[in-house]
Design an enzyme around this catalytic site. Structure first.
Site, PDB file in Angstrom:
ATOM      1  N   TYR A   1      50.715 -17.174  -4.250  1.00 21.86           N
ATOM      2  CA  TYR A   1      50.157 -18.194  -3.374  1.00 21.86           C
ATOM      3  C   TYR A   1      49.837 -19.463  -4.148  1.00 21.86           C
ATOM      4  O   TYR A   1      49.455 -19.441  -5.298  1.00 21.86           O
ATOM      5  CB  TYR A   1      48.929 -17.689  -2.604  1.00 21.86           C
ATOM      6  CG  TYR A   1      47.808 -17.108  -3.403  1.00 21.86           C
ATOM      7  CD1 TYR A   1      46.672 -17.857  -3.684  1.00 21.86           C
ATOM      8  CD2 TYR A   1      47.855 -15.791  -3.841  1.00 21.86           C
ATOM      9  CE1 TYR A   1      45.616 -17.310  -4.396  1.00 21.86           C
ATOM     10  CE2 TYR A   1      46.802 -15.240  -4.552  1.00 21.86           C
ATOM     11  CZ  TYR A   1      45.684 -16.013  -4.827  1.00 21.86           C
ATOM     12  OH  TYR A   1      44.646 -15.467  -5.536  1.00 21.86           O
TER      13      TYR A   1
ATOM     14  N   ASP B   1      34.164  -6.468  -4.907  1.00 26.59           N
ATOM     15  CA  ASP B   1      34.387  -6.608  -3.471  1.00 26.59           C
ATOM     16  C   ASP B   1      33.564  -5.628  -2.645  1.00 26.59           C
ATOM     17  O   ASP B   1      33.297  -5.868  -1.465  1.00 26.59           O
ATOM     18  CB  ASP B   1      35.877  -6.442  -3.137  1.00 26.59           C
ATOM     19  CG  ASP B   1      36.707  -7.632  -3.593  1.00 26.59           C
ATOM     20  OD1 ASP B   1      36.123  -8.646  -4.044  1.00 26.59           O
ATOM     21  OD2 ASP B   1      37.943  -7.550  -3.504  1.00 26.59           O
TER      22      ASP B   1
ATOM     23  N   LYS C   1      45.441 -22.452   0.841  1.00 27.57           N
ATOM     24  CA  LYS C   1      46.395 -21.541   0.205  1.00 27.57           C
ATOM     25  C   LYS C   1      47.653 -21.409   1.067  1.00 27.57           C
ATOM     26  O   LYS C   1      47.563 -21.381   2.286  1.00 27.57           O
ATOM     27  CB  LYS C   1      45.781 -20.148   0.032  1.00 27.57           C
ATOM     28  CG  LYS C   1      44.565 -20.124  -0.864  1.00 27.57           C
ATOM     29  CD  LYS C   1      43.937 -18.742  -0.896  1.00 27.57           C
ATOM     30  CE  LYS C   1      42.709 -18.730  -1.789  1.00 27.57           C
ATOM     31  NZ  LYS C   1      42.027 -17.424  -1.751  1.00 27.57           N
TER      32      LYS C   1
ATOM     33  N   HIS D   1      37.799 -13.225   0.160  1.00 23.53           N
ATOM     34  CA  HIS D   1      37.337 -14.198  -0.826  1.00 23.53           C
ATOM     35  C   HIS D   1      37.449 -15.636  -0.326  1.00 23.53           C
ATOM     36  O   HIS D   1      38.300 -15.948   0.503  1.00 23.53           O
ATOM     37  CB  HIS D   1      38.172 -14.095  -2.108  1.00 23.53           C
ATOM     38  CG  HIS D   1      38.200 -12.727  -2.696  1.00 23.53           C
ATOM     39  ND1 HIS D   1      39.332 -12.204  -3.267  1.00 23.53           N
ATOM     40  CD2 HIS D   1      37.256 -11.771  -2.816  1.00 23.53           C
ATOM     41  CE1 HIS D   1      39.076 -10.989  -3.712  1.00 23.53           C
ATOM     42  NE2 HIS D   1      37.825 -10.696  -3.447  1.00 23.53           N
TER      43      HIS D   1
END
Length: 186
Positions: free
Chosen positions: A131, A169, A71, A61
């Site tokens: 995260y 996905d 991130k 992603h």
């Protein structure tokens, strides 16, 4: 130095200093001064946390600019294989894959700059991942790459026959067809 280079520009492994004794351990999972001393000046604005079971595969992603996200990823429980792909046009590592095992035990963290696709697979019975992000989630800017793209040849550390993948996905484009607006800046 708490940061280790990965061979891909701007992608770093953060290894916090862990203080342990008979009571357990303590470490600073993030300290703006520690990052700033290394020239890393990021203002994180959102924390995300996910719990998954063995075989869950999330990714790959990204969010398009201007909503792209840096991130800082770590595992609170269990083990994951964290995977990124450099999407920055002009990067010497464009299209390169990097993976690292992040676990509650090794306490390593991966600092993923804007311009990378990111995903992970769960290697342990369960895993809890947290995260930090420097930009807010924006649904209209979502993008991704198909996790099993043969051109990338990613070894997710689990048999793909065991992979638990979201329907979203499963229909992401191949790397060769992905559309993005990322450019490498030295």
């Amino acid at each position: 130095m708490p940061f280790r280079p990965t061979g891909i520009p701007d992608l770093l492994v953060y290894e916090p200093r862990v203080h342990g004794d008979e009571r357990g351990y303590f470490f600073e999972s993030y300290n703006a001064n520690t990052f700033g001393d290394e020239g890393i000046k990021i203002q994180f604005v959102q924390d995300n946390q996910a719990r998954s079971t063995y075989g869950v595969l999330r990714g790959l992603h990204f969010q398009l600019g201007p909503y792209a996200q840096t991130k800082l990823i770590r595992t609170l429980e269990g083990r994951i294989l964290d995977v990124v792909v450099d999407l920055r046009t002009g990067s010497p590592a464009y299209g390169k894959v990097f993976s690292i095992e992040l676990s509650a035990e090794n306490k390593l963290q991966l600092l993923v700059p804007q311009g990378f696709a990111h995903g992970y697979s769960v290697l342990s019975p369960t895993a809890e991942v947290m995260y930090k992000c420097d930009n807010f989630y924006n649904k209209t800017s979502e993008g991704g790459i198909l996790y099993n793209d043969p051109a990338l040849g990613i070894d997710w550390g689990i048999p793909l026959s065991d992979a638990v993948v979201s329907e979203k996905d499963k229909v992401l484009p191949l790397f060769a067809n992905v559309q993005h607006n990322f450019t490498y800046q030295q």
